[in-house]
Design a protein around this motif. Structure first.
Motif, short mmCIF file in Angstrom:
data_model
loop_
_atom_site.label_atom_id
_atom_site.label_comp_id
_atom_site.label_asym_id
_atom_site.label_seq_id
_atom_site.Cartn_x
_atom_site.Cartn_y
_atom_site.Cartn_z
N ASP A 811 0.70 -1.10 0.05
CA ASP A 811 -0.14 0.12 0.02
C ASP A 811 0.75 1.36 0.03
O ASP A 811 0.55 2.39 -0.65
CB ASP A 811 -1.03 -0.17 1.38
CG ASP A 811 -0.36 -0.45 2.70
OD1 ASP A 811 0.82 -0.50 2.66
OD2 ASP A 811 -0.98 -0.14 3.77
N GLY A 838 -6.05 1.12 -4.12
CA GLY A 838 -4.67 0.19 -3.73
C GLY A 838 -3.98 0.87 -2.65
O GLY A 838 -2.94 0.27 -2.02
N ARG A 844 -8.38 -2.51 -0.75
CA ARG A 844 -7.95 -3.16 -2.00
C ARG A 844 -8.38 -4.44 -2.04
O ARG A 844 -8.55 -5.24 -1.14
CB ARG A 844 -6.39 -2.88 -1.98
CG ARG A 844 -5.86 -3.73 -0.84
CD ARG A 844 -4.08 -3.90 -1.07
NE ARG A 844 -3.46 -2.88 -1.56
CZ ARG A 844 -2.05 -2.89 -1.93
NH1 ARG A 844 -1.63 -4.11 -1.54
NH2 ARG A 844 -1.57 -1.85 -2.26
#
Length: 893
Positions: A811, A838, A844
């Motif tokens: 991340d 993301g 995500r």
């Protein structure tokens, strides 16, 4: 009455300037019949036009520059006018400044900025003088709230440079203007514009640069002088914004029916508003319904460039309270479809169309008498009637291919009017298409209005092509080259090139009515969008054109293009052998390499022996299209690809009707065994000619092609125009885009500079859009895992990180890449929604491959990606939303 037009412009030898306008005295806006300006002095060109004394229409006009190569370049000012009702004069003298269409300030007068993003201009009340000799106008697009433009100068009536009491200008028609009386002895004079805060009654600053001058040119009786002074010369902070990109079908909400719908965009607007995002970019939303199969999930193959896709309709909104009971039994099915990871195109369409027909049957009586519907119909009948007729005939004959219909194979307007007549038994089937399109219009217009209320820009997408068997090609086939297919040359994403299957445009035919089809297309888009992306803008310069008998994109060539003449081979001392260069080169060695142990089988079934230990393809497989037909029932992909490779093993394509005198190079000849097996001298000579063909000789020619079309089309819309200029980009493309003010696209992993592996967002020009990925690519996380060696170089050199790159895109890495784009100098940084998510380990999706929207190398790709969480859920993710808002604000977006 006469008007003296003075244009300030420094020409070079061979350039000419013209004026045209909205009346017969100025050529009726006919570019073929403009009025030529005469050189007046080193600063100005002039034209004097006589008008009748009683002429009192408002005059709108435009300047045209014709350069030394005959290319016409239009002045970028869209609002030049003379209001003759202000005061009747015997003589008007108008002093204009050329406004280059590529001037970045022009962008801020597009609908995206003037109607949505920029604050309303500050209203200034200034009494209009009864007596005046001069009108001053100037533009200043990025003033802050409370600010206006003021003027001071060197004479009494110009306030003697007194900034405590300057002349305030009032906003009118995108200009700031004022009327001033000057005595005969007050000029020549000098003056400057400045910025004044009306709320604080405070002078802020003068514009930069030298003083402007008022000079006497010629003594004129009863003269009104108008100065259109262009832009105030000041340097405000340039506006920058962030956007999100996602197809409508990929949206997911609690109320959608297994697919994203127009009504879901409202939730995305709410989320954008919450996070500081200013733009939502969508993929095309036109109807692609041809055969009622999932292949129509491909949004770039529209059967109509005007009709909206029924899949995006919200049934609850169509039903309302009155007919809610009709769709109530579908709630269970709706829930099932909405819980699917990806959307099921065929199931969604089946249930939606069935429900829409029931709703139509229930409400058609009132619908026929709806005055709002009648207004919609009249405004759109030019495309709506042919579209409804097409849909009826498509379904009646169970094919979109009009050549297979039993009637109306060729479009005839009189016959179609009879077909759609209310007196026909099948009229309800025609009216059903009107009904669906009307409700789609209402729903998308409601979304557009809501976006405007929330100060969010909606950006649409105009595909470069139309479906081969669609309504547009049926209605006017002359506008298309039906024997050609549009596509793209090979690249890293599709090594065999791309074949989109669309017919290419017959630009010569389109130009005969000044590109009316395109202008109507832009008008239609402006009903809903404030900005748009031109898909594959390179196609306006030249298109990759593939013959109908070919399948792979590698068999195409650029059209139009200047071919290589046979004399050029002789000039370079290259022995020219037509059969060797223009026909598939097939040897035992090549056959063995392609087909391995099956070589003898292939020779026997598909090849004939030729002199010199060579082979030719048998008649039934000597084109790629014939191979497809011959192996239609075969699942032998390796055999088909091998035969394709034999057919494409050529060096040159003969130009049409050239009698073996002119030729086009096949792309990537260096990768063909035909080229590799030549002697070094011949290879070297051909390669130099190849480089000249693709990278040098075409540039000026393609520039002229782009300048024929794009400036004219851009002038017909006030939407913000962005171009997708990726791929094999000739130098003329960015040159023309800059010249006419179209924003380019910059992708970090697709550098346009030769020799570079990556493009850094810091290097983006202001008039551009930067994105880490597009719908045609893997997302940041997907790309990270594709090529570990490339990822490692990106990690070390682009992100400035030491050591070994993580195997997956964590991340913090996503965040770092996103921030690179936020801090870019580009006007817009736009992200796929999946790339933004993301940044959060919590939000995500686990497998980044599930986020992929399209795979360009796969012509049968199923476009069915949907976001994995509901928009309602995303709106409640306060921690993520606040963090994203902080990043956007801190980066100055």
């Amino acid at each position: 009455m006469k008007i003296n037009f003075y244009l300030k412009y420094h020409t070079v030898f061979g350039e000419e300037l013209y004026i045209t306008g909205n009346n017969k005295f100025l050529g009726d806006n006919n570019a073929a019949n403009p009025i030529r300006l005469q050189w007046y002095n080193d600063d100005f060109w002039r034209a004097t036009i006589d008008f009748p004394d009683d002429f009192d229409d408002e005059i709108h006009y435009k300047y045209i520059l014709r350069d030394r190569k005959g290319v016409e370049i239009y002045d970028g000012e869209e609002n030049r006018y003379i209001d003759l009702s202000v005061r009747k004069q015997k003589t008007y003298s108008v002093f204009d400044t050329w406004n280059s269409a590529g001037n970045l300030w022009n962008v801020f007068f597009t609908a995206a900025f003037s109607k949505i993003l920029l604050p309303p201009v500050t209203k200034v009340k200034v009494p209009s003088p009864r007596k005046f000799t001069h009108i001053f106008r100037v533009k200043a697009p990025l003033l802050k709230p409370g600010e206006t433009i003021c003027l001071c100068g060197s004479t009494t009536h110009l306030k003697n440079w007194n900034t405590e009491d300057p002349i305030l200008l009032t906003p009118h028609k995108n200009w700031y203007s004022t009327k001033i009386f000057l005595e005969e002895n007050e000029w020549p004079a000098s003056y400057k514009y400045g910025i004044y805060n009306v709320d604080e009654k405070k002078f802020i600053a003068f514009e930069l640069g030298e003083n402007r001058m008022i000079r006497k040119f010629e003594e004129e009786e009863n003269e009104l002088i108008i100065f259109n002074d262009g832009f105030v010369n000041y340097q405000p902070g340039l506006w920058k914004g962030a956007g999100v990109s996602i197809p409508v079908f990929s949206l997911r909400s609690n109320k959608s029916f297994g697919v994203g719908e127009f009504s879901d965009i409202k939730l995305l607007i709410d989320w954008a508003n919450k996070t500081g995002i200013k733009l939502i970019q969508l993929l095309p939303v036109n109807d692609t319904t041809a055969n009622h199969t999932w292949h129509e999930s491909y949004p770039y193959a529209a059967i109509s460039a005007f009709a909206l896709h029924p899949i995006y309709i919200n049934l609850d909104k169509v039903a309302g309270k009155e007919f809610a009971a009709i769709i109530k039994p579908l709630k269970r099915k709706q829930k099932q479809l909405n819980e699917l990871k990806q959307f099921d195109y065929e199931q969604v369409m089946k249930f939606k169309l069935t429900a829409l027909k029931e709703l139509f049957d229930a409400g058609k009586k009132d619908f026929k008498n709806d005055l709002d519907y009648f207004e919609f119909f009249e405004l759109n009948r030019h495309w709506l009637v042919p579209y409804a007729a097409f849909c009826y005939l498509r379904d009646k004959y169970k094919t979109p291919d009009s050549l297979k219909w039993k009637s109306h194979k060729k479009y005839n307007e009189q016959a179609i009017q009879k077909l759609v007549s209310p007196s026909q038994k099948h009229y309800d089937e025609i009216l059903f298409s009107y009904f669906v399109q009307y409700h789609l219009h209402l729903q998308l217009k409601e979304v557009a209005d809501y976006a405007h209320q929330q100060k969010i820009v909606l950006k649409g997408d105009i595909p470069i092509g139309v479906y081969r068997y669609g309504c547009d090609t049926w209605v006017n086939p002359a506008l298309y080259n039906m024997n050609e297919q549009a596509g793209a040359p090979p690249d890293d994403f599709a090594v065999k090139g791309q074949n989109w299957g669309f017919p290419t445009y017959n630009w010569e035919e389109m130009s005969k009515d000044h590109y009316n089809w395109w202008r109507r297309r832009f008008d239609q888009m402006s009903n809903y969008f404030d900005a748009f992306r031109i898909d594959h803008i390179l196609g306006f310069f030249r298109i990759w054109s593939i013959p109908l008998e070919s399948v792979e994109g590698v068999m195409g060539r650029f059209e139009p293009a200047i071919p290589v003449d046979i004399s050029e081979f002789n000039y370079r001392n290259i022995y020219f052998n037509y059969d060797r260069y223009c026909k598939p080169f097939i040897t035992n060695e090549i056959i063995a390499d392609l087909f391995k142990e099956r070589a003898e089988e292939v020779k026997e079934k598909y090849l004939d022996v030729s002199p010199g230990h060579l082979y030719t393809l048998k008649e039934f497989v000597n084109t790629q299209a014939k191979v497809v037909r011959a192996l239609k029932t075969s699942v032998d992909k390796e055999l088909k690809q091998g035969l394709f490779d034999l057919i494409s093993n050529v060096i040159l394509f003969e130009a049409e009707n050239s009698s073996e005198q002119k030729f086009h190079f096949r792309i990537s000849i260096d990768k063909t065994s035909s080229f590799q097996m030549l002697d070094d001298y011949t290879k070297n000579g051909l390669w130099h000619l190849y480089i000249d063909y693709f990278y040098h000789r075409q540039n000026d020619f393609w520039k002229k092609e782009g300048m024929k079309k794009l400036p004219s089309l851009k002038r017909n819309t006030n939407m913000l125009v962005c171009g997708e200029d990726l791929g094999m980009v000739p130098p003329c493309v960015p040159d023309v885009m800059n010249q006419i003010g179209i924003l380019g696209l910059e992708i970090e992993r697709m550098p346009k500079s030769e020799g570079k592996e990556f493009f850094h967002p810091d290097d983006a020009p202001y008039l551009s859009v930067v994105m880490p990925s597009t719908h045609d690519m893997s997302t940041i996380r997907g790309w990270w895992e594709e090529n570990p060696e490339q990822t490692q170089r990106f990690y070390n050199y682009m992100l400035g990180q030491y050591g070994e790159a993580p195997a997956t895109c964590e991340d913090w890495i996503c965040k770092k890449i996103i921030l690179q784009h936020f801090y870019s100098p580009a006007m817009w940084s736009i992200f796929q929604l999946a790339d933004l998510l993301g940044m959060s380990e919590k939000l995500r999706v686990k497998d980044p491959q599930e986020e992929r929207i399209n795979v360009p190398a796969d012509p049968n790709h199923y476009w069915h990606y949907r976001m994995h969480l509901n928009l309602e859920t995303l709106l409640k993710e306060d921690e993520f939303n606040e963090e994203l808002k902080k990043y956007i604000k801190e980066s100055g977006r």
